[in-house]
Motif scaffolding. Structure first.
Motif, PDB file in Angstrom:
ATOM      1  N   SER A  12      40.151  40.962  24.776  1.00 14.28           N
ATOM      2  CA  SER A  12      41.185  41.004  23.315  1.00 14.28           C
ATOM      3  C   SER A  12      41.416  38.862  23.706  1.00 14.28           C
ATOM      4  N   PRO A  13      41.715  38.526  22.351  1.00 12.90           N
ATOM      5  CA  PRO A  13      41.499  37.117  22.666  1.00 12.90           C
ATOM      6  C   PRO A  13      42.772  36.263  23.352  1.00 12.90           C
ATOM      7  N   ASP A  14      43.392  37.684  24.181  1.00 15.95           N
ATOM      8  CA  ASP A  14      45.038  37.493  24.640  1.00 15.95           C
ATOM      9  C   ASP A  14      44.997  37.717  25.883  1.00 15.95           C
ATOM     10  N   MET A  15      43.620  37.799  27.024  1.00 14.26           N
ATOM     11  CA  MET A  15      44.078  38.291  27.817  1.00 14.26           C
ATOM     12  C   MET A  15      43.517  37.080  28.906  1.00 14.26           C
ATOM     13  N   VAL A  16      43.802  36.929  30.160  1.00 12.86           N
ATOM     14  CA  VAL A  16      43.741  36.528  30.958  1.00 12.86           C
ATOM     15  C   VAL A  16      42.797  36.288  31.947  1.00 12.86           C
ATOM     16  N   VAL A  17      41.797  34.977  31.861  1.00 13.52           N
ATOM     17  CA  VAL A  17      40.825  34.750  32.042  1.00 13.52           C
ATOM     18  C   VAL A  17      40.691  33.412  33.390  1.00 13.52           C
ATOM     19  N   TRP A  18      40.326  33.528  34.245  1.00  9.16           N
ATOM     20  CA  TRP A  18      40.015  33.016  35.748  1.00  9.16           C
ATOM     21  C   TRP A  18      40.231  31.738  34.851  1.00  9.16           C
ATOM     22  N   SER A  46      33.756  34.544  29.082  1.00  8.91           N
ATOM     23  CA  SER A  46      32.541  34.021  29.808  1.00  8.91           C
ATOM     24  C   SER A  46      31.442  35.456  30.251  1.00  8.91           C
ATOM     25  N   VAL A  47      31.191  35.868  31.259  1.00  2.84           N
ATOM     26  CA  VAL A  47      30.274  36.371  32.172  1.00  2.84           C
ATOM     27  C   VAL A  47      31.338  37.320  32.810  1.00  2.84           C
ATOM     28  N   HIS A  48      32.259  36.299  33.207  1.00  2.00           N
ATOM     29  CA  HIS A  48      32.934  36.553  34.626  1.00  2.00           C
ATOM     30  C   HIS A  48      34.650  36.837  33.221  1.00  2.00           C
ATOM     31  N   THR A  49      34.447  37.738  32.653  1.00  2.67           N
ATOM     32  CA  THR A  49      35.746  38.208  31.963  1.00  2.67           C
ATOM     33  C   THR A  49      35.932  39.185  31.790  1.00  2.67           C
ATOM     34  N   GLY A  50      37.040  40.139  32.366  1.00  2.00           N
ATOM     35  CA  GLY A  50      37.801  41.681  32.290  1.00  2.00           C
ATOM     36  C   GLY A  50      37.112  41.724  33.513  1.00  2.00           C
ATOM     37  N   THR A  51      36.536  43.331  33.019  1.00  2.00           N
ATOM     38  CA  THR A  51      35.479  44.218  34.318  1.00  2.00           C
ATOM     39  C   THR A  51      34.801  43.719  34.497  1.00  2.00           C
ATOM     40  N   GLN A 126      48.488  35.532  31.645  1.00  2.36           N
ATOM     41  CA  GLN A 126      48.537  34.262  32.673  1.00  2.36           C
ATOM     42  C   GLN A 126      47.646  34.806  34.204  1.00  2.36           C
ATOM     43  N   PHE A 127      47.108  33.532  33.851  1.00  2.66           N
ATOM     44  CA  PHE A 127      45.995  34.421  35.442  1.00  2.66           C
ATOM     45  C   PHE A 127      47.622  34.019  36.655  1.00  2.66           C
ATOM     46  N   ASP A 148      26.992  49.722  48.760  1.00  8.01           N
ATOM     47  CA  ASP A 148      26.575  48.789  47.925  1.00  8.01           C
ATOM     48  C   ASP A 148      27.195  47.904  47.042  1.00  8.01           C
ATOM     49  N   LEU A 149      29.208  48.401  47.083  1.00  8.14           N
ATOM     50  CA  LEU A 149      29.061  48.089  45.935  1.00  8.14           C
ATOM     51  C   LEU A 149      30.871  47.713  46.513  1.00  8.14           C
ATOM     52  N   VAL A 150      31.361  46.526  46.313  1.00  2.80           N
ATOM     53  CA  VAL A 150      33.191  46.490  46.902  1.00  2.80           C
ATOM     54  C   VAL A 150      33.495  45.862  45.549  1.00  2.80           C
ATOM     55  N   GLY A 151      34.770  46.472  44.957  1.00  3.82           N
ATOM     56  CA  GLY A 151      35.177  46.695  43.538  1.00  3.82           C
ATOM     57  C   GLY A 151      37.442  45.547  44.279  1.00  3.82           C
ATOM     58  N   VAL A 152      37.478  45.433  42.789  1.00  2.00           N
ATOM     59  CA  VAL A 152      39.478  44.991  43.511  1.00  2.00           C
ATOM     60  C   VAL A 152      39.886  45.146  41.804  1.00  2.00           C
ATOM     61  N   ASP A 153      40.527  45.460  42.046  1.00  2.00           N
ATOM     62  CA  ASP A 153      41.145  45.387  40.778  1.00  2.00           C
ATOM     63  C   ASP A 153      42.257  43.619  40.127  1.00  2.00           C
ATOM     64  N   TYR A 154      41.595  43.003  39.640  1.00  2.00           N
ATOM     65  CA  TYR A 154      42.111  42.128  39.822  1.00  2.00           C
ATOM     66  C   TYR A 154      40.490  40.581  39.568  1.00  2.00           C
ATOM     67  N   LEU A 155      40.637  39.920  38.819  1.00  2.00           N
ATOM     68  CA  LEU A 155      39.341  39.104  38.490  1.00  2.00           C
ATOM     69  C   LEU A 155      38.070  38.303  39.708  1.00  2.00           C
ATOM     70  N   SER A 156      38.999  38.678  40.897  1.00  2.00           N
ATOM     71  CA  SER A 156      37.657  38.548  42.162  1.00  2.00           C
ATOM     72  C   SER A 156      38.801  39.242  43.228  1.00  2.00           C
TER      73      SER A 156
END
Length: 191
Positions: A12-18, A46-51, A126-127, A148-156
């Motif tokens: 969405s337009p109001d979501m947090v971005v890096w 950006s391709v670095h947005t959301g999940t 807000q970041f 094979d994969l490591v994931g987290v629950d925030y943008l990095s």
């Protein structure tokens, strides 16, 4: 019937971005209501947005592009490890002391559920630099495993104050990085 969890964040337009990344922009290009032949929207972000997953090229000069990542690294059994609320950064010591250490050693994919999950809605626009993620020592340990994969629950996957080296360590081991997962409703365990 097996329950399916959607761990993706809504766009969405109001979501947090890096910090420094463009905000999401959604524009309606055509509308049935206005007499157009179809409803059509344009999304700019950006391709670095959301999940998202990080392409190896994101932090490695000669890294693979996103389309070059083998799909088998993205599909299969995953371990969800819940990290204690008092942990500010996930270190090697935190991982070695974790009750799911043996499961981690046998896993191929792991998602870290941290206190970030509880704050996703309040941090939605807000970041927050104080998010929980890996430091270099945690990334080094994960790089020693056959993941094979490591994931987290925030943008990095990497802590804000230690951003480059953890990414590079994991990417050099060809570990896929899944960032921005919503794990609020997902309990620790294997899925």
């Amino acid at each position: 019937m097996q329950k399916i969890y959607d761990i993706s964040l809504p766009i969405s337009p109001d979501m947090v971005v890096w910090p420094g990344d463009p905000k999401v922009a959604i524009r309606q290009m055509s509308s049935l209501e206005k007499g157009d032949s179809s409803n059509m929207s344009q999304i700019r972000m950006s391709v670095h947005t959301g999940t998202h997953i990080d392409a190896p090229l994101h932090f490695l000069k000669r890294g693979k592009k996103i389309g070059e990542i083998p799909l088998n690294k993205l599909v299969g059994e995953v371990l969800v490890m819940e990290i204690d609320e008092d942990v500010d950064v996930i270190t090697r010591n935190d991982l070695e002391a974790h009750s799911q250490l043996e499961a981690l050693k046998n896993a191929h994919k792991v998602l870290f559920k941290t206190r970030n999950s509880m704050h996703l809605s309040s941090w939605a626009s807000q970041f927050n630099k104080g998010y929980v993620a890996l430091d270099t020592s945690g990334a080094e340990m994960l790089g020693e495993l056959a993941l094979d994969l490591v994931g987290v629950d925030y943008l990095s996957v990497a802590a804000f104050h230690d951003i480059h080296i953890p990414h590079q360590l994991l990417r050099r081991k060809e570990i896929v990085l899944l960032e921005g997962s919503n794990l609020l409703e997902v309990a620790a365990g294997t899925y």
